[in-house]
Design a protein around this motif. Structure first.
Motif, mmCIF file in Angstrom:
data_model
loop_
_atom_site.group_PDB
_atom_site.id
_atom_site.type_symbol
_atom_site.label_atom_id
_atom_site.label_comp_id
_atom_site.label_asym_id
_atom_site.label_seq_id
_atom_site.Cartn_x
_atom_site.Cartn_y
_atom_site.Cartn_z
ATOM 1 N N PHE B 269 0.775 -1.258 -0.023
ATOM 2 C CA PHE B 269 0.038 -0.098 -0.005
ATOM 3 C C PHE B 269 1.064 1.224 -0.037
ATOM 4 O O PHE B 269 0.639 1.962 -0.882
ATOM 5 C CB PHE B 269 -0.766 -0.156 1.256
ATOM 6 C CG PHE B 269 -1.775 1.431 1.473
ATOM 7 C CD1 PHE B 269 -2.899 1.588 0.384
ATOM 8 C CD2 PHE B 269 -1.359 2.380 2.396
ATOM 9 C CE1 PHE B 269 -3.459 2.736 0.622
ATOM 10 C CE2 PHE B 269 -2.006 3.385 2.516
ATOM 11 C CZ PHE B 269 -3.218 3.745 1.569
ATOM 12 N N ALA B 270 1.857 1.313 0.932
ATOM 13 C CA ALA B 270 2.773 2.460 0.883
ATOM 14 C C ALA B 270 3.441 2.451 -0.469
ATOM 15 O O ALA B 270 3.944 3.620 -0.727
ATOM 16 C CB ALA B 270 3.921 2.224 2.100
ATOM 17 N N ALA B 271 3.942 1.554 -1.033
ATOM 18 C CA ALA B 271 4.599 1.599 -2.281
ATOM 19 C C ALA B 271 3.460 2.074 -3.216
ATOM 20 O O ALA B 271 4.167 3.092 -4.083
ATOM 21 C CB ALA B 271 5.049 0.442 -2.830
ATOM 22 N N ASP B 272 2.148 1.900 -3.372
ATOM 23 C CA ASP B 272 1.445 2.411 -4.041
ATOM 24 C C ASP B 272 1.300 4.193 -4.038
ATOM 25 O O ASP B 272 1.290 4.597 -4.992
ATOM 26 C CB ASP B 272 0.015 1.856 -3.995
ATOM 27 C CG ASP B 272 -0.081 0.385 -4.739
ATOM 28 O OD1 ASP B 272 0.913 0.190 -5.389
ATOM 29 O OD2 ASP B 272 -1.024 -0.239 -4.460
ATOM 30 N N VAL B 273 1.129 4.241 -2.656
ATOM 31 C CA VAL B 273 1.048 5.662 -2.586
ATOM 32 C C VAL B 273 2.342 6.518 -2.874
ATOM 33 O O VAL B 273 2.321 7.583 -3.786
ATOM 34 C CB VAL B 273 0.986 6.016 -0.782
ATOM 35 C CG1 VAL B 273 1.127 7.393 -0.561
ATOM 36 C CG2 VAL B 273 -0.189 5.442 -0.396
ATOM 37 N N THR B 274 3.335 5.858 -2.670
ATOM 38 C CA THR B 274 4.678 6.450 -3.300
ATOM 39 C C THR B 274 4.492 6.740 -4.873
ATOM 40 O O THR B 274 4.936 7.683 -5.239
ATOM 41 C CB THR B 274 5.969 5.614 -3.180
ATOM 42 O OG1 THR B 274 5.963 5.174 -1.565
ATOM 43 C CG2 THR B 274 7.137 6.372 -3.133
ATOM 44 N N VAL B 275 4.025 5.673 -5.413
ATOM 45 C CA VAL B 275 3.980 5.908 -6.853
ATOM 46 C C VAL B 275 3.223 6.994 -7.528
ATOM 47 O O VAL B 275 3.262 7.604 -8.234
ATOM 48 C CB VAL B 275 3.672 4.356 -7.515
ATOM 49 C CG1 VAL B 275 3.291 4.576 -9.068
ATOM 50 C CG2 VAL B 275 4.721 3.328 -7.422
ATOM 51 N N MET B 276 1.996 6.966 -6.507
ATOM 52 C CA MET B 276 0.879 7.967 -6.951
ATOM 53 C C MET B 276 1.691 9.438 -6.811
ATOM 54 O O MET B 276 1.217 10.351 -7.639
ATOM 55 C CB MET B 276 -0.183 7.870 -5.985
ATOM 56 C CG MET B 276 -1.159 6.754 -6.540
ATOM 57 S SD MET B 276 -2.838 6.675 -5.496
ATOM 58 C CE MET B 276 -2.290 5.788 -4.230
ATOM 59 N N GLU B 277 2.197 9.521 -5.689
ATOM 60 C CA GLU B 277 2.849 10.935 -5.357
ATOM 61 C C GLU B 277 3.599 11.075 -6.644
ATOM 62 O O GLU B 277 3.723 12.362 -7.074
ATOM 63 C CB GLU B 277 3.921 10.970 -4.253
ATOM 64 C CG GLU B 277 3.083 10.952 -2.905
ATOM 65 C CD GLU B 277 2.619 12.385 -2.634
ATOM 66 O OE1 GLU B 277 3.610 13.157 -2.684
ATOM 67 O OE2 GLU B 277 1.441 12.279 -2.248
#
Lengths: 579, 277, 119
Positions: B269-277
C-alpha cells in the motif's frame, strides 16, 4: 718533434706485467734507433682487442698490430714508424666491429645543446620528411626494413601505415621509454646522450601517421633522462621545431613527458596506454590494436626509443643505405647492454647478424673472471639462455626465437661456470612474478607456482615429476596469458631446462648444485691441512656454528650451520670447502 | 556479414561478433569463467582459449572478433590440456570450503571444476589469507575466493559509476577490495548489490541472516512480525520455478504464518502511495 | 624566436663546427656520474682555470664503455685524440697539466675501441 704515437697493451689473459715489460724494451729500441724524440710510446689501459698477445696501435696511421713479439720491434720501427708502411703479417683483422648508428652521437655531442645536435646533421631529416610528405616517409621506412627495437620486432613502416590509414582527426604518437629488463639500459643512454635524435624520430613518425600530439612515456627511475628530454623539448620548442607549423609547414605537433611509476608491465602497449590515461596499468585484449583504438580511444602509434632513434638516419641516408646493414630479415644495427660476468660491461652497437661469440668474446672481452663461459641470456626476463655451443648463431630476430630466446630490447647477460641455471631461472621468474599485474590467472598463479617449484628444486626438495609440472604450467602461461609478460615469463625456465636439464636433475636426484650456488645444498667443512687456525671464520659466523681455538683449530657444526657462506668468503687460505 | 567456420561448421555472423558468440550460435560450447553476458569481456581467466588454423597461438574467444575466413578449432588435446592447467591453477588459489560457502551449488567455478572432472589437486595450495570484510549489513567480502574475473569492478566502476571497488596491489598479492583498501562500510559503496549478483564465486555474497531468523522464531519469549517489500511476492515465485511475474501474495502470507510469524505486514500500500505521489 | 627554416640549420651547423678547436669532453650519463664524473668535471674545470688553458670543457653522453667510466676524451691541436678511462680527480688534473699543457699522453689510462660510424 713527435710524429707518431704508439699505444701498447698486453692482451694475454692473466698477464699483469707484459705491457710494462714490452714498453721498456720498445723504449730502449727507440733510443737505439735515435727515434726517441719522434715517437711517443704510451701504455694503454684497454685497446679494444682481447686475447691477442701484445697489441700495438699506431697513430695517426691508425694501424693495429696484434700478437707482436719482441723480435718484431725492429721491423715495426724500420717499416712502419720510419716509413709509414704497414706490416701485413702483424696487422690485426678484427672479427667484429661495432657499427655506431643509433649511438653515433652518444658520447660525442653535448646532449643539452640543440645546436650541437644540429651541427651533427640534426633535424635535417625532419626538414626533408616534411618536404617529401607522409606517404614517402612511410614508404622509406617500410623499404628500410626497420623493425621495432623494443623486443617484438614488428615492422615499423607497417605500424605507421596502419595508424595512418585508420580514419580520425586526432591521433597520438607515443615513445615507449619504460625500459625495465634487468641489466638493460640502452634506451636510457640514448635519451641521456642524444635526446634530440629521439625527438626528431618522434616528429617524423608523428608527421607520417598524422598525429598532433606525442608523449614520451619515461619511467620515473630515469631522472637524468627525463631532465635531458625535457630540456631538449624546450629547446626544440624555442626553435619552432616542436609546436605550431614546424619549419613553416602545415604540420604542428606538441610533445610531452609522462612518467611511468616503475611497473614493468607498463612497457606492454595496452598497459602503457592505460597508465597514460591515469588508469591501473594492466593490459587489455588486442584487437583492437592501438593503431585502431589506442590512447583515449584514438588511433595511436607506439615506438620504442631505439626504433625512433634510427628514423632520422634512415630518412637522411635513404632506405637503401639502411637495408644494406644487417641480415635478410633483420636490418640495421642493434644496441645491446652487455652485462653480467663479462669483462667490458657496457653498451655496444653491432650490425644485425653479428654472432653472439663475437659480441661476448671479441667486443665484450670474454668473462671478467677468466672462468669458463657458460651461457648468455638475451631478451631479459622474456628471453632465454643460449649455451656455448650455439654461440656462433648470428643475432637477429628469427634466429634467437628459434633458440628459445628472443631479441628483446637488448639486454645481454653473460654467465660463467659459477652461475647455476636453476638459480638463473629462479631469478628471472621471480622478476616476472613480482612484476605481473595480477590480472590473468595463468600469469598470476602460474608464475607463483613455478617459482615455488624452482625454490624446491634449489633446496633439493623436488622430484622428477616437478619438471613435468614446470613444463605443464609453462605451456599454460605461454598459451593462455593475456599479454607478452605472461606469455614469455616462462622462457628462462624452458630454455634452461632445454639446454641444462642435467643441472636440474643433479639438484633433484643427487641434491647437488654443480655451480655451488644453491646454498641449501652445500655443506661447509674446514680442511685441517690448509687451516692456519687464524679464527677469522669463527668470528665471521653469524650463527656461532664454528667452534675451536687458535691452538687446536676450528670445526663447523653442520647442525647449526645455516649455509650462509660467510666463512667461505672470509677464509684467506681456501681452507673452508663447500661441497 | 562474416563467413567463417568453427570446428568445420560454417557460421554467418555480423561483423564485430566474437568467436564465443559465433560458437554459441552454432551450438558449440566453449567453456568460460570470467565472461558474463552483461559485461564487456575482461579477458582475465584464459579458459575460453581457442586455436585458429594457421597460427600456433591461442586466442581468447570471449574478446576476439571473428574474422572472415577464420577456421576455428575449439577443442583438441592441447587446448583442453591448457584449459585444464589454467583451471587447476585457479583452484590451487581457491579455498576448498564449498560446503560452508554462500555460493555452494550456484558457483561457476564449482560447475567448471565438475565439468572438467577435477577429482584431485595437481598443484599445492596457496591461499593469501586476507580477512573477510563483513563491515556492512549487506555483503560479506571474502577476497580468498576471488578469481580476479574483474566483473564486480567492471560493474561498480563502469556501469554503476560508483567506484567503490577496485584492484589493489599486483601479481600474486593483487586483490580486489573497496577502493584504497578501506573497509566496505567506509567506502562509497551504495549497497546496490550488482557486484554480488555478478560474482561467479563466493567472493562477494549477500549477508545471510536466515539462521538468526530461525532462532528468533523458535524463541518462545519473542513475538515475531514480518514486513515484506512489494517486489518479494513476485520474485519468490521465480525462486520456486514459477513463470516470471506470477503473483504469490496469498501463498506468501500463508507460508510466513506457518513459519511462525505472529503478524505479516505488507508494504504494497505504501509503495502504491509513493508511486501516486 | 621565429620558427627555424631549413637554411637556419646549416647556419647553426657552421657556427658550431670549428674542427680545430681544442676541447675536453666528459661522459656525463648516469653510468659516468655514478662513477664520479661530476667530481672529475669539477677538477678539470678548476685545473684548466689554474693553468689558464684555453680549452673548451664539454659534457656528453655515454660512449658505451660503462665499465671504464668516468671517461674523458681529449682533443688538443697537434696531438692524437684519445679517451682516458677510470679517471679520478688526480688523473683529471694530470690530464690538464700533462696532456693539455705539457704535450704528453698519460700512461696507463688510455682506452680504445674497435668501432666505426654508420653514415
Amino acid at each position: 718533434m713527435i710524429t707518431k704515437t704508439v699505444l701498447i697493451k698486453d692482451t694475454t689473459p692473466g698477464s699483469t706485467s707484459g705491457t710494462k715489460e714490452f714498453f721498456d724494451v720498445f723504449t730502449a729500441a727507440l733510443r737505439e734507433s735515435k727515434l726517441a724524440d719522434e715517437i711517443r710510446l704510451v701504455r694503454a689501459a684497454d685497446i679494444g682487442v682481447y686475447n691477442h698477445g701484445i697489441v700495438l696501435k699506431i697513430l695517426p696511421d691508425n694501424i693495429t698490430y696484434a700478437n707482436v713479439q719482441h723480435h718484431d720491434i725492429k721491423r715495426i720501427i724500420g717499416v712502419t714508424l720510419k716509413h709509414g708502411n704497414p706490416i701485413k703479417d702483424l696487422l690485426y683483422q678484427p672479427r667484429a666491429y661495432q657499427l655506431r648508428l643509433v649511438l653515433k652521437n652518444c658520447g660525442r655531442i653535448d646532449p643539452e645543446s640543440i645546436d650541437d645536435y644540429i651541427a651533427h646533421d640534426g633535424y635535417r631529416a625532419l626538414s626533408a620528411a616534411l618536404q617529401a610528405g607522409p606517404d614517402t616517409v612511410i614508404r622509406e621506412i617500410t623499404a628500410s626494413g626497420l623493425r621495432g627495437r623494443g623486443g617484438g620486432g614488428f615492422p615499423t613502416g607497417l605500424k605507421w601505415s596502419m595508424t595512418r590509414s585508420t580514419p580520425g582527426n586526432e591521433k597520438y604518437m607515443i615513445c615507449n621509454a619504460d625500459e625495465g629488463d634487468p641489466g638493460a639500459y640502452m634506451d636510457r643512454s640514448v635519451l641521456e646522450g642524444d635526446p634530440h635524435a629521439v625527438i626528431e624520430g618522434m616528429l617524423i613518425a608523428g608527421f607520417a601517421i598524422g598525429a598532433s600530439q606525442g608523449y614520451f612515456y619515461i619511467r620515473a627511475e630515469y631522472p637524468l633522462a627525463i631532465e635531458r628530454v625535457q630540456k631538449a623539448i624546450d629547446q626544440a620548442h624555442a626553435y619552432g621545431l616542436v609546436g605550431e607549423r614546424i619549419f613553416g609547414s602545415d604540420f604542428s605537433m606538441d610533445l610531452e613527458i609522462r612518467l611511468g611509476a616503475g611497473a614493468f608491465v607498463c612497457g606492454e602497449e595496452t598497459a602503457l596506454i592505460a597508465s597514460i590515461e591515469g588508469k591501473r596499468g594492466t593490459p587489455s585484449p588486442r584487437p583492437p590494436y592501438p593503431s585502431v583504438k589506442g590512447l583515449w580511444g584514438k588511433p595511436t602509434c607506439i615506438n620504442n626509443v631505439e626504433t625512433l632513434a634510427n628514423v632520422p638516419s634512415i630518412i637522411r641516408n635513404g632506405s637503401a643505405w639502411f637495408s644494406r646493414i644487417g641480415t635478410e630479415n633483420s636490418k640495421g644495427t642493434k644496441v645491446f647492454a652487455v652485462t653480467g660476468k663479462v669483462r667490458n660491461s657496457g653498451l655496444i652497437e653491432v650490425p644485425m647478424g653479428t654472432t653472439l661469440r663475437d659480441i661476448v668474446f671479441e667486443i665484450g672481452g670474454g668473462t671478467a673472471s677468466g672462468k669458463r663461459f657458460k651461457a648468455v641470456q638475451t631478451g631479459g626476463p622474456s628471453g632465454g639462455v643460449i649455451p656455448e655451443h650455439l654461440l656462433d648463431t648470428p643475432v637477429d630476430y628469427d634466429n634467437l626465437q628459434k633458440l628459445g630466446s628472443i631479441m628483446g630490447s637488448g639486454g645481454m647477460i653473460v654467465m660463467d661456470e659459477d652461475d647455476c641455471m636453476v638459480d638463473i631461472a629462479k631469478f628471472y621468474l621471480k622478476f616476472c612474478v613480482d612484476e605481473s599485474c595480477g590480472k590473468c590467472a595463468p600469469c598470476r598463479i602460474g608464475g607463483y607456482q613455478m617459482l615455488n617449484l624452482l625454490e624446491n628444486i634449489s633446496r633439493g626438495n623436488a622430484t622428477l615429476e616437478d619438471l613435468e609440472r614446470l613444463r605443464l604450467i609453462a605451456k599454460a602461461m605461454q598459451k593462455a596469458s593475456l599479454c607478452g609478460l605472461g606469455q614469455t615469463a616462462a622462457n628462462p625456465v624452458l630454455s634452461t631446462l632445454r639446454y641444462f636439464e642435467d643441472e636440474y636433475r643433479e639438484h633433484i636426484l643427487n641434491r647437488r648444485c654443480p655451480s655451488k650456488k644453491c646454498t641449501a645444498l652445500l655443506q661447509f667443512i674446514i680442511d685441517r691441512s690448509r687451516c692456519k687456525k687464524c679464527g677469522l671464520c669463527a668470528r665471521s659466523c653469524p650463527e656461532k656454528a664454528i667452534t675451536g681455538d687458535k691452538e687446536h683449530g676450528y670445526t663447523i657444526d653442520t647442525a647449526r650451520c645455516i649455509n650462509c657462506g660467510m666463512c667461505f668468503e672470509t677464509c684467506k687460505f681456501g681452507a673452508v670447502e663447500r661441497n | 556479414m562474416i563467413i567463417a567456420t568453427i570446428n568445420g561448421i560454417p557460421v554467418h555472423v555480423a561483423e564485430g561478433t566474437t568467436i564465443l558468440e559465433a560458437a554459441r550460435q552454432v551450438q558449440v560450447k566453449i567453456p568460460t569463467l570470467c565472461h558474463h553476458p552483461d559485461l564487456p569481456p575482461t579477458a582475465a581467466c584464459g579458459i575460453c582459449i581457442v586455436k585458429v588454423q594457421g597460427s600456433n597461438k591461442m586466442l581468447r574467444a570471449c574478446c576476439t572478433p571473428i574474422e572472415e575466413g577464420m577456421n576455428i578449432l575449439t577443442h583438441d588435446p592441447e587446448i583442453v590440456e591448457v584449459r585444464r592447467t589454467v583451471l587447476e591453477l585457479i583452484l590451487s588459489n581457491h579455498p576448498n570450503d564449498c560446503l560452508k560457502c554462500g555460493r555452494n551449488q550456484s558457483c561457476e567455478l564449482q560447475n567448471l571444476a565438475a565439468a572438467f572432472g577435477i577429482r584431485e589437486e595437481l598443484f599445492p595450495k596457496f591461499i593469501s589469507g586476507i580477512p573477510k570484510d563483513d563491515s556492512t549489513n549487506a555483503f560479506v567480502i571474502d577476497p580468498d575466493k576471488c578469481i580476479h574475473c574483474g566483473r564486480c569492478i567492471e560493474i561498480c566502476q563502469e556501469l554503476q559509476q560508483v567506484w567503490a571497488l577496485s584492484f589493489l596491489g599486483r601479481g600474486f598479492s593483487s586483490r580486489f577490495a573497496p577502493a584504497a583498501g578501506m573497509r566496505l562500510v567506509e567506502s562509497p559503496c551504495v549497497e546496490c548489490g550488482q557486484c554480488s549478483s555478478h560474482c561467479p564465486t563466493g567472493a562477494i555474497f549477500e549477508l545471510d541472516e536466515t539462521v538468526k531468523v530461525w532462532q528468533k522464531l523458535q524463541d518462545p519469549d519473542n513475538y515475531c512480525v514480518v514486513q515484506i517489500a512489494p517486489s518479494v511476492r513476485v520474485a519468490i515465485g521465480e525462486a520456486f520455478g514459477m513463470p516470471p511475474g506470477t503473483n504469490m501474495t496469498g501463498k506468501l502470507y500463508t507460508v510466513l504464518r506457518r513459519l511462525g510469524f505472529k503478524a505479516v505486514f505488507d508494504t504494497s500500500f505504501a509503495a502504491d502511495v509513493t508511486v501516486m505521489e | 624566436m621565429a620558427a627555424l627554416t631549413a637554411d637556419d640549420l646549416a647556419a647553426i651547423a657552421s657556427r658550431i663546427h670549428d674542427q680545430n678547436a681544442s676541447w675536453i669532453r666528459v661522459g656525463m650519463s648516469t653510468c659516468g656520474i655514478a662513477a664520479g664524473a661530476e667530481r672529475v668535471y669539477a677538477a678539470l674545470e678548476d685545473e684548466l682555470q689554474r693553468q689558464g688553458a684555453g680549452v673548451q670543457l664539454k659534457k656528453c653522453g655515454c660512449l658505451g664503455m660503462c665499465a671504464a667510466e668516468p671517461l674523458v676524451e681529449v682533443n688538443i691541436a697537434g696531438m692524437p685524440r684519445v679517451i682516458y678511462c677510470r679517471v679520478d680527480e688526480a688523473c683529471a688534473r694530470d690530464i690538464v697539466r700533462g696532456h693539455v699543457c705539457g704535450g704528453k699522453l698519460l700512461q696507463d689510462y688510455i682506452i680504445d675501441m674497435q668501432s666505426e660510424d654508420a653514415s
